[in-house]
Design an enzyme around this catalytic site. Structure first.
Site, mmCIF file in Angstrom:
data_model
loop_
_atom_site.group_PDB
_atom_site.id
_atom_site.type_symbol
_atom_site.label_atom_id
_atom_site.label_comp_id
_atom_site.label_asym_id
_atom_site.label_seq_id
_atom_site.Cartn_x
_atom_site.Cartn_y
_atom_site.Cartn_z
ATOM 1 N N LYS A 81 0.852 -1.200 0.000
ATOM 2 C CA LYS A 81 0.000 0.000 0.000
ATOM 3 C C LYS A 81 0.881 1.240 0.000
ATOM 4 C CE LYS A 81 -3.970 2.192 1.730
ATOM 5 N NZ LYS A 81 -4.272 2.426 0.313
ATOM 6 N N VAL A 135 -10.294 5.255 0.170
ATOM 7 C CA VAL A 135 -9.592 4.839 1.382
ATOM 8 C C VAL A 135 -8.757 5.993 1.925
ATOM 9 C CG1 VAL A 135 -7.876 3.222 2.288
ATOM 10 C CG2 VAL A 135 -9.635 2.401 0.734
ATOM 11 N N GLY A 136 -8.143 6.749 1.007
ATOM 12 C CA GLY A 136 -7.433 7.969 1.424
ATOM 13 C C GLY A 136 -6.025 7.751 1.934
ATOM 14 N N CYS A 183 -2.283 11.781 -6.430
ATOM 15 C CA CYS A 183 -2.653 12.526 -5.221
ATOM 16 C C CYS A 183 -2.518 14.009 -5.514
ATOM 17 C CB CYS A 183 -1.795 12.155 -4.020
ATOM 18 S SG CYS A 183 -0.432 11.077 -4.350
ATOM 19 N N LYS A 228 3.299 5.039 -11.582
ATOM 20 C CA LYS A 228 1.931 4.559 -11.761
ATOM 21 C C LYS A 228 1.071 5.698 -12.279
ATOM 22 C CE LYS A 228 -1.726 1.938 -9.574
ATOM 23 N NZ LYS A 228 -2.096 1.217 -8.358
ATOM 24 N N GLY A 257 -11.943 -2.683 -10.824
ATOM 25 C CA GLY A 257 -12.623 -3.949 -11.094
ATOM 26 C C GLY A 257 -12.907 -4.186 -12.563
ATOM 27 N N GLY A 308 -5.811 -6.430 -8.241
ATOM 28 C CA GLY A 308 -6.287 -5.640 -7.112
ATOM 29 C C GLY A 308 -7.637 -6.080 -6.602
#
Ligand SMILES: Cc1cc2nc3c(=O)[nH]c(=O)nc-3n(C[C@H](O)[C@H](O)[C@H](O)COP(=O)(O)O)c2cc1C
EC number: 1.3.-.-
Length: 316
Positions: free
Chosen positions: A55, A81-82, A141, A176, A228, A277
């Protein structure tokens, strides 16, 4: 048990090159979807998969967003989730020893609110670089120094972050991508110029969903990131475009991989490896099952390596 080739005694060779190094398998975990690896160790041998991507960590501890943080969708899930986490130094002390003990290949995802946050996280990780395989830079972010725009939507900012990390790390660098910009190819090229050798495509897609039968957000904090099965064709297209634009760099495909066939789609379009994931939320054995099914598909085709299998599929 190792799967043997028909009529031979050699096990199937799934090895691939990603982050500029060789790994035993192209199947990796996706950052943020299985904590720091311990959850998965109850279900399979961590050293059997390509790598555990942990993570995203900042150099500081962070509490994350308001609950509920995840919601189920018919096509996968949405999350906000942050980026909660203990901070790099605490992670090194509390969580890295477990991964080392389990002989996992460890890729550390890093994030920050400023460019120097990224460099500091990388610098702190340098102390344990022998235990790590690569750094994965998460630029999805907001830049708190510049109007809150996502770092990963700006090629110049992305290049500066990669350069800052590159200056303090001896590890291979993967960037990423955020898929929420039409400039992702520019961003990927900027990351390579800055010193990354791998592009990971991609993070979640910005979205919003109502709670079942209701009129409010399914999440505690308004919108979130969609992941997903539903995003698979979109991320697959990005991987395909990246492969055409950047023929020489390593690419990791991520988005909606639930089966070995899904993984093969990405590998055929030029990914060197894939990350799994959301599938792990539905079944924590997913990563291992996908890997075993991939071996079975290769065995049935009568070849002995992933490379030969992909070559055969491309020629057919
Ligand atoms: C609950 C959740 C948490 C995530 N946390 C992170 C994270 O900390 N860092 C990151 O780079 N990506 C994070 N992601 C994005 C995933 O790594 C992945 O890019 C995305 O979910 C698409 O893959 P999937 O469809 O297989 O889930 C998170 C995704 C989910 C669902």
């Amino acid at each position: 048990m190792k799967l043997l080739r028909r009529g031979s005694r050699s096990p199937i060779d799934l090895s691939t090159k990603v982050f500029g190094v060789e790994v035993v398998s192209p199947i990796l975990s996706a950052s943020g979807t299985s904590g720091y690896g311990a959850e998965l160790a109850a279900f399979f041998d961590l050293s059997s998969i390509g790598a555990i991507v942990v993570k995203s960590l900042a150099h500081f501890a962070h509490g994350g967003n308001k609950a509920p943080r995840v919601g189920a969708l018919s096509t996968g899930m949405i999350n906000s989730v942050g980026l909660p986490g203990p901070g790099v130094r605490a992670w090194i002390q509390r969580y890295l020893p477990f991964l080392i003990e389990h002989r996992a290949k460890v890729v550390v995802s890093i994030w920050g609110r400023t460019q120097s946050d990224y460099a500091q996280a990388a610098q702190e990780l340098e102390e344990v670089s022998e235990a790590l395989t690569a750094l994965e830079i998460n630029v999805s972010c907001p830049n708190t120094e510049r109007a809150g725009e996502m770092f990963g939507h700006d090629p110049r900012e992305t290049k500066q972050i990669v350069e800052a990390v590159s200056a303090v790390t001896s590890l291979p660098i993967a960037l990423k991508l955020s898929p929420n910009t039409d400039r992702y190819l520019e961003v990927a090229c900027a990351a390579i110029e800055g010193g990354a050798n791998t592009i990971v495509a991609a993070n979640t897609y910005l979205g919003y969903a109502h709670e079942k039968g209701g009129t409010r957000s399914i999440l505690g904090s308004d919108g979130g990131g969609v992941s997903g099965a539903g995003i698979r064709p979109v991320s697959l297209r990005i991987v395909r475009e990246l492969r055409h634009a950047l023929p020489d760099c390593d690419i990791v495909g991520v988005g909606g991989i639930y089966s070995a066939k899904d993984a093969v789609s990405y590998l055929l379009e030029g990914a060197s490896a894939v990350e799994v994931g959301t599938a792990s939320f539905f079944d924590p054995r997913s990563i291992s099952k996908i890997q075993e099914d991939l071996k079975t598909m290769i065995t049935r085709s009568g070849v002995g390596t992933l490379a030969e299998y992909l070559e055969r599929l491309r020629a057919s």
